[in-house]
Design a protein around this motif. Structure first.
Motif, PDB file in Angstrom:
ATOM      1  N   LEU A  68     -44.228  15.969 -30.175  1.00 28.35           N
ATOM      2  CA  LEU A  68     -42.893  15.552 -30.632  1.00 28.35           C
ATOM      3  C   LEU A  68     -41.951  15.375 -29.452  1.00 28.35           C
ATOM      4  CD1 LEU A  68     -41.973  17.666 -33.802  1.00 28.35           C
ATOM      5  CD2 LEU A  68     -42.274  15.171 -33.674  1.00 28.35           C
ATOM      6  N   ARG A  69     -41.058  14.391 -29.570  1.00 28.03           N
ATOM      7  CA  ARG A  69     -40.009  14.225 -28.558  1.00 28.03           C
ATOM      8  C   ARG A  69     -38.959  15.315 -28.748  1.00 28.03           C
ATOM      9  NH1 ARG A  69     -38.987   7.816 -29.824  1.00 28.03           N
ATOM     10  NH2 ARG A  69     -40.932   7.108 -28.880  1.00 28.03           N
ATOM     11  N   PRO A  70     -38.231  15.678 -27.697  1.00 25.62           N
ATOM     12  CA  PRO A  70     -37.125  16.625 -27.892  1.00 25.62           C
ATOM     13  C   PRO A  70     -36.182  16.078 -28.973  1.00 25.62           C
ATOM     14  CG  PRO A  70     -37.537  16.271 -25.564  1.00 25.62           C
ATOM     15  CD  PRO A  70     -38.408  15.285 -26.288  1.00 25.62           C
ATOM     16  N   GLY A  71     -35.817  16.913 -29.916  1.00 28.13           N
ATOM     17  CA  GLY A  71     -34.967  16.461 -31.034  1.00 28.13           C
ATOM     18  C   GLY A  71     -35.780  15.897 -32.185  1.00 28.13           C
ATOM     19  N   GLY A  72     -37.091  15.682 -31.975  1.00 27.35           N
ATOM     20  CA  GLY A  72     -37.960  15.139 -33.032  1.00 27.35           C
ATOM     21  C   GLY A  72     -38.147  16.153 -34.152  1.00 27.35           C
ATOM     22  N   ARG A  73     -38.561  15.651 -35.317  1.00 24.90           N
ATOM     23  CA  ARG A  73     -38.643  16.556 -36.479  1.00 24.90           C
ATOM     24  C   ARG A  73     -40.072  16.687 -36.988  1.00 24.90           C
ATOM     25  NH1 ARG A  73     -35.474  14.283 -40.685  1.00 24.90           N
ATOM     26  NH2 ARG A  73     -34.534  16.181 -41.466  1.00 24.90           N
ATOM     27  N   PHE A  74     -40.377  17.898 -37.410  1.00 20.86           N
ATOM     28  CA  PHE A  74     -41.685  18.249 -37.970  1.00 20.86           C
ATOM     29  C   PHE A  74     -41.445  18.551 -39.448  1.00 20.86           C
ATOM     30  CE2 PHE A  74     -45.085  21.862 -37.924  1.00 20.86           C
ATOM     31  CZ  PHE A  74     -45.938  21.067 -38.668  1.00 20.86           C
ATOM     32  N   ILE A  75     -41.946  17.661 -40.318  1.00 17.48           N
ATOM     33  CA  ILE A  75     -41.702  17.804 -41.759  1.00 17.48           C
ATOM     34  C   ILE A  75     -43.041  18.118 -42.431  1.00 17.48           C
ATOM     35  CG2 ILE A  75     -40.872  16.617 -43.849  1.00 17.48           C
ATOM     36  CD1 ILE A  75     -39.169  14.824 -41.965  1.00 17.48           C
ATOM     37  N   PHE A  76     -43.114  19.277 -43.086  1.00 21.16           N
ATOM     38  CA  PHE A  76     -44.394  19.602 -43.732  1.00 21.16           C
ATOM     39  C   PHE A  76     -44.209  20.276 -45.085  1.00 21.16           C
ATOM     40  CE2 PHE A  76     -44.619  24.194 -42.866  1.00 21.16           C
ATOM     41  CZ  PHE A  76     -43.803  24.347 -41.745  1.00 21.16           C
TER      42      PHE A  76
END
Ligand SMILES: C[S@@+](CC[C@H](N)C(=O)[O-])C[C@H]1O[C@@H](n2cnc3c(N)ncnc32)[C@H](O)[C@@H]1O
Length: 275
Positions: A124-132
């Motif tokens: 993930l990029r910095p600031g990116g989101r992980f949605i699970f």
């Protein structure tokens, strides 16, 4: 804009296993409330059915799954720009590639999730989101047959029933939002939000219907819906019945939200990569 009708879409796709359709429709209704910035990675993409219903053709940049047959279906679906056979433990991408990573109904099947969460953090990029999405810490307690046994004064029977469901569904853990927070923290992410879906009445209906439709065992419904009977052409009638009749009967359960302060059987977590 009218809300997408995931119940009809999934009853049509999973007519042979209606309770699966109910659960997944509620799950998609929850996931659809999120924004998925691109480039978007789908870890454990399976056959792309969920990706197609949620994101449509060309809607996802990359999908990975270790299961070759599922991945071939994903490749044919037109939903992904790239698919690759890989495990969530070793994502075949450079660090900081994606703006969003999506993992739907996968993590509960992986006994040790910490290394997978770390891999997601890496790509993930910095600031990116992980949605699970995962079954929640209330999953076992909200099973109908668990509640019935508990009310009858049989806590051991309730536990035995829940253990049977764990085995059938290959569920290895049910972390709380706090435990997910710790796992994300160790991977350079923080929890932005965690919300429950599948309220108790829906969870209990789902459990009863798994029994009624004989999911996970030999049953009359399983026989009628078997791919071997497809050439008879009668399954189109069953499919229409499922979409129309269950689509009507189950709609209130599909549309129900988890009340504030209560838990549901499913949990949707959004994490954010910090650095
Ligand atoms: C219940 S299916 C969900 C598929 C898809 N995400 C969906 O929502 O329809 C679980 C998927 O997780 C995949 N899977 C299992 N272990 C995995 C791992 N270690 N890394 C990535 N995917 C995995 C399986 O191959 C399977 O396709």
């Amino acid at each position: 804009m009218p809300e997408h009708d995931y119940l009809t879409a999934l009853l049509d796709a999973y007519w042979f296993a209606p309770p699966v359709a109910l659960w997944r429709a509620v799950e998609l209704r929850a996931a659809a409330q999120e924004t998925f910035a691109r480039p978007l990675l789908d870890v454990g993409c399976g056959d792309a059915l969920i990706g197609r219903v949620l994101f449509g053709s060309g809607g996802i940049d990359a999908g990975i799954d270790p299961w070759a047959a599922q991945l071939r279906a994903a490749a044919r679906s037109g939903v992904y720009r790239w698919v690759q056979q890989a495990d969530g433990l070793h994502l075949p991408y450079a660090s900081a590639t994606f703006a969003t990573a999506f993992i739907n109904s996968v993590l509960e099947h992986i006994p040790d999730v910490a290394p997978v969460v770390r891999e997601v953090g890496r790509v993930l990029r910095p600031g990116g989101r992980f949605i699970f999405t995962v079954p929640s810490d209330a999953f076992r307690r909200l099973l109908d047959a668990y509640q019935v046994r508990l009310a009858a004064g049989d806590p051991e029977g309730a536990e035995r029933y829940a253990a049977q469901v764990d085995r059938r569904l290959a569920h290895y853990h049910y972390h709380t939002p706090g435990e997910w927070g710790e796992l994300l923290d160790a991977a350079g992410m923080e929890v932005e939000s965690a919300r429950y879906y599948v309220p108790e009445p829906t969870a209990r209906l789902w459990d009863r219907m798994n029994g009624r439709f004989g999911i996970g065992r030999r049953s009359l419904w399983g026989m009628l819906a078997s791919p071997r009977l497809r050439p008879l052409g009668t399954q189109a009638i069953l499919q229409r019945w499922v979409v129309q009749t269950l689509g009507r009967a189950w709609r209130p359960y599909y549309e129900m939200d988890v009340e504030p302060g209560h838990k549901g059987s499913g949990l949707l977590v959004v994490g954010r990569k910090l650095r």
